[in-house]
Each structure stands twice: as C-alpha cells, then as structure tokens.
Design an enzyme around this catalytic site. Structure first.
Site, short mmCIF file in Angstrom:
data_model
loop_
_atom_site.label_atom_id
_atom_site.label_comp_id
_atom_site.label_asym_id
_atom_site.label_seq_id
_atom_site.Cartn_x
_atom_site.Cartn_y
_atom_site.Cartn_z
N GLU A 1 0.85 -1.19 0.00
CA GLU A 1 0.00 0.00 0.00
C GLU A 1 0.89 1.24 0.00
O GLU A 1 0.44 2.34 0.31
CB GLU A 1 -0.95 -0.01 1.20
N CYS B 1 -3.22 -3.84 4.65
CA CYS B 1 -2.26 -4.86 5.12
C CYS B 1 -2.61 -6.28 4.67
O CYS B 1 -1.95 -7.24 5.08
CB CYS B 1 -2.16 -4.83 6.64
N HIS C 1 -1.65 -10.37 12.25
CA HIS C 1 -1.15 -9.11 11.72
C HIS C 1 -0.85 -8.24 12.94
O HIS C 1 -1.70 -8.10 13.83
CB HIS C 1 -2.23 -8.45 10.84
N ASN D 1 5.40 -1.56 12.52
CA ASN D 1 4.43 -2.04 11.53
C ASN D 1 5.07 -2.04 10.15
O ASN D 1 5.69 -1.05 9.75
CB ASN D 1 3.18 -1.14 11.52
N SER E 1 -6.98 -2.95 6.81
CA SER E 1 -8.00 -1.93 7.09
C SER E 1 -8.84 -1.64 5.86
O SER E 1 -8.39 -1.79 4.73
CB SER E 1 -7.33 -0.63 7.54
#
Ligand code: HMG
Length: 387
Positions: free
Chosen positions: A79, A111, A233, A275, A308
């Site tokens: 992304e 993700c 995740h 992350n 998301s």
C-alpha cells in the site's frame, strides 16, 4: 497436493529509533510504548530504501538460481506504491534477474495484500505444480511526526516463496474471510501519510478476528486445542495479544500458557521493527519459527490477516518435516542487532527527507550498504542499483 510456504526472507533498513527515547521526546511514559503498545524499536527507512529495494533484498536472501527459473508468478503486495500505473513488481523482476516468461503485478488491500497474493499463488500452483510463485509484502508505515499513530510506524519487506510440496508450512484448504466497507484507516490519493481512527481501528480488528475465527471453527469442527500457535497481523504487538486474549480467556491454563508463550516468540521481531503493513503477519511467522522452542512438524498454526478498510481472513497451515532447516539460515535477530540507532532528531530529519517526491533527485546512498538501493530519480524515473 500440498501447497504452501517453501521459504521466507525478510529485509528492513539498517536504521532504527529507540521507542523509550521517542516516548521521552513526545512527553509520554516509556512504558506506554514498551508495554502499552508492545514496541521496543522502530525501523527508520532512509530515502535510499523503498518497497522495491527492501523486497529485492528480502527475496535475494532466499532465492537460488533454480528457484528464479521456476518462478512463474510474482505478486507484489503493498500500500506504499511508488507509481500510479507501473507496478513495483516490474522493477523487482528486472533487479532479481527473474526469467521473463512470468506474470508479475502489484496488489493492494491495505495490510491484506500479501495474503491476497498467497491466495492467488495457491490457485496458480494448483494448475502448475512444477512452478513456484513469489509473493511480496513490502511497506513503509507512515502516520506523521507527533501524531498518535507515530509510535506504530516502521517498515520492511517479506518475500515468500510458494511451492507445491513446501518445505515450511502446508496451507490447509479451508479458510474464512470477511469484507466490509469500514473507515478505520485510509490514505487518500496524494497523501504520503495515513489517516486513521486509531481506537476504532483496533475494535474493528478484534471484531473481524472473532468473526473469521468462529467461521473457521464452524467450517472445520476444530477447537482451540487443535492449534499449537496463533499468529496475527501486528500493527503493534499488543494488538495481537488483545486478539489472542479474546479466545483463551476461558480455556485450560496449560493450553492458554502454551499459546501465550508462542505469541511471545511470534512478536519478537515485530516488536523491534514496527508495523510493516502487509508483511507484518509473515514477519511474525518468521519470528515464531526462529524464536519458539516448542514447535514440531505436524503442528497446526492459525494465521489472522487483517487489512484496514477492511478485509479479514483466518487460515491455517501445518508445519512440515524438516521445516527447521529452512528457517534458521537467515537469522533475523543477528541482522536486527547490527542496525544503527539514530537519535529522535535524526529520525525526524530522515522522515522529512522521505517526503520529497521529485522529478529529479540525487540520493546520498553511500552509508547504506544494503544490496539494493535507490540512488535517485532522473526524468521522473527511479534509479536503482544492485551494489
Ligand atoms: P494512543 O491513543 O496514543 O494510545 O494511540 P492509548 O492511550 O490507547 O494507549 C495505548 C496503550 O498503552 C493502552 O493499552 C494504554 O492503556 C497503555 P490498551 O488499553 O489499549 O490495552 N498505556 C500504558 N501501558 C503501560 N504503562 C503506561 C501506559 N500508558 C498507556 N505508562 C493507537 C494508540 C494504537 C490508537 C495509535 O497509535 C494509532 O492510531 N495507531 C495506528 C492505528 C493502528 O495501528 N490500529 C491497529 C488496528 S488497524 C490495523 O491493524 C491495520 C493497519 O495495520 C493498517 C493497514 O491495514 O494497512 C493499521
């Protein structure tokens, strides 16, 4: 026929910022970041690194010349795209010297991208069992300096070589997924930083996890005791712990203790990187495989992927005989220990530099010894070097 993960490679930058120092600079209690979020160090990505360079480094660690010749599909999950049209996969195919009779493209769902790539790879390998597929999850997580999301940034790339008769993890056929239009986290066109409803996103993550986990149990008639580990995740590692707690609260203490121990092993690397969006779940898998002392062939691992926007999926894999031989040759702990710590001031400087999106740019890459670097931009074209 068994299909699954044959090899896993990981790369991040050579720089990090210490979370206790970042907390002090932001007038927060260090334990809010260290315990409350479960983060110790955060990868700082310099301008000489991007999704392509990190993905190439991760892939180069695991691919033999024979693997390269057999790859017929490359799916680049990200992304953090570097172009509105051309996919990052094309740069990667060229830089890695892959055979050109293949399909290569980029894929996006926050993700969840790499997991979507795995689903495609499964279909491809079912039709072409003698070939291999390369799935990439590479991202740079950015929320902005002094935002509440700042402590949950990071970056890196995971390369997954998918094959029939895989060496590490054979994926089981049943899988449970759930998609719903939700505004928990997004990045409008032209924005270099994500927008987020932080607390809402954490609640949605848990809702999706519970939804797909229960769906999976109903489909399979399995129960908690059939799993030896759950991995998640991990936008920050406490998030996975919160999810795990929702399913172990009323189970036997022995089972709960084992799952908590496995979770600790699975969050070790993510806690020190931050992350990395779509690669995060698979870095956690690598962390489990390299840090757990309680894994044996034949055991089942549950994987929760969340992107998301939002897409959730729960799926499972069975550890294969001799999997240890394929996960210990690139020890991530050693690599992470060799990184350089930067001060909060230097991190802020690097962060601002990475915002530059120019048609012409010369990047000082001399202090970056990664095998693949971005050296600049000429005529709006990114210039990569394999050094
Ligand atoms: P915040 O509001 O600054 O933090 O933002 P907080 O007040 O919620 O505190 C965090 C935790 O620290 C809390 O624990 C506090 O109690 C604890 P919790 O109640 O949640 O268990 N705490 C302490 N603990 C020990 N000692 C102390 C102390 N002080 C406080 N002294 C937030 C936190 C995560 C919301 C923010 O960083 C954020 O917005 N991050 C980005 C969004 C995110 O990561 N969401 C996760 C779910 S969505 C997802 O995973 C998808 C994503 O990866 C994107 C994609 O799919 O592409 C994000």
């Amino acid at each position: 026929m068994k299909i699954g993960i044959d090899k896993i490679g990981f790369a991040t930058s050579h720089l990090y910022v210490d979370m206790a120092e970042l907390a002090k600079a932001r007038n927060e209690e260090p334990n809010k970041y260290l315990i409350g979020l479960g983060q110790q160090k955060m990868a700082v990505i310099p301008p000489s690194q991007d999704i392509v360079t990190m993905a190439c480094t991760a892939a180069e660690k695991i691919l033999t010349p024979e693997d390269k010749n057999k790859i017929g599909l490359v799916v680049f999950g990200t992304e953090s795209g570097i172009d509105n049209s051309k996919s990052a996969a094309m740069y990667l195919v060229d830089l890695l010297g892959l055979a050109e009779n293949l399909r290569a493209f980029e894929i996006k769902q926050a993700c969840y991208g790499a997991t979507a790539g795995i689903a495609m790879a499964r279909g491809y390998l079912a039709l072409h069992p003698d070939k291999k597929a390369l799935v990439i999850g590479a991202d740079i997580a950015r929320y902005g300096l002094k935002t509440s999301g700042e402590a949950t940034q990071g970056g890196g790339a995971v390369a997954l070589l998918m094959a029939s008769d895989p060496a590490i993890l054979a994926l089981e056929p049943k899988t449970a997924y759930y998609a719903k239009n939700v505004m928990d986290f997004w990045r409008p066109l032209g924005h270099t930083e994500a927008l987020v409803e932080g607390k809402y996103s954490a609640q949605i993550y848990l809702d999706f996890f519970n939804q797909v986990y229960l769906d999976y149990l109903q489909q399979t008639n399995l129960s908690l005791s059939d799993f030896n580990a759950f991995i998640f995740h991990l936008p920050y590692t406490k998030m996975g712990l919160k999810a795990l707690r929702t399913i172990i609260s009323d189970t036997e203490p022995e089972i709960a203790d084992n799952l908590k121990k496995q979770f600790e092993a699975s969050r070790e690397y993510n806690r020190n990187v931050g992350n990395l969006y779509t690669g995060s779940l698979y870095l956690s898998l690598l962390s489990l495989l390299q840090n757990s002392s309680n894994l044996t062939a034949g055991q089942r691992i549950g994987l929760f992927s969340y992107g998301s926007g939002a897409q959730g999926e729960f799926f499972t894999g069975i550890l294969q005989d001799g999997f240890e031989d394929f996960v210990n040759n690139d020890n991530v702990s050693t690599m992470l220990a060799k990184r350089h710590r930067v001060s909060v001031t230097d991190y802020e400087h690097i962060y601002r530099q990475s915002l530059k999106n120019k048609d012409e740019l010369i990047i000082d890459y001399k202090s970056d010894r990664a095998p693949f670097v971005l050296t600049g931009i000429k005529n709006s074209q990114r210039q990569y070097l394999h050094q």
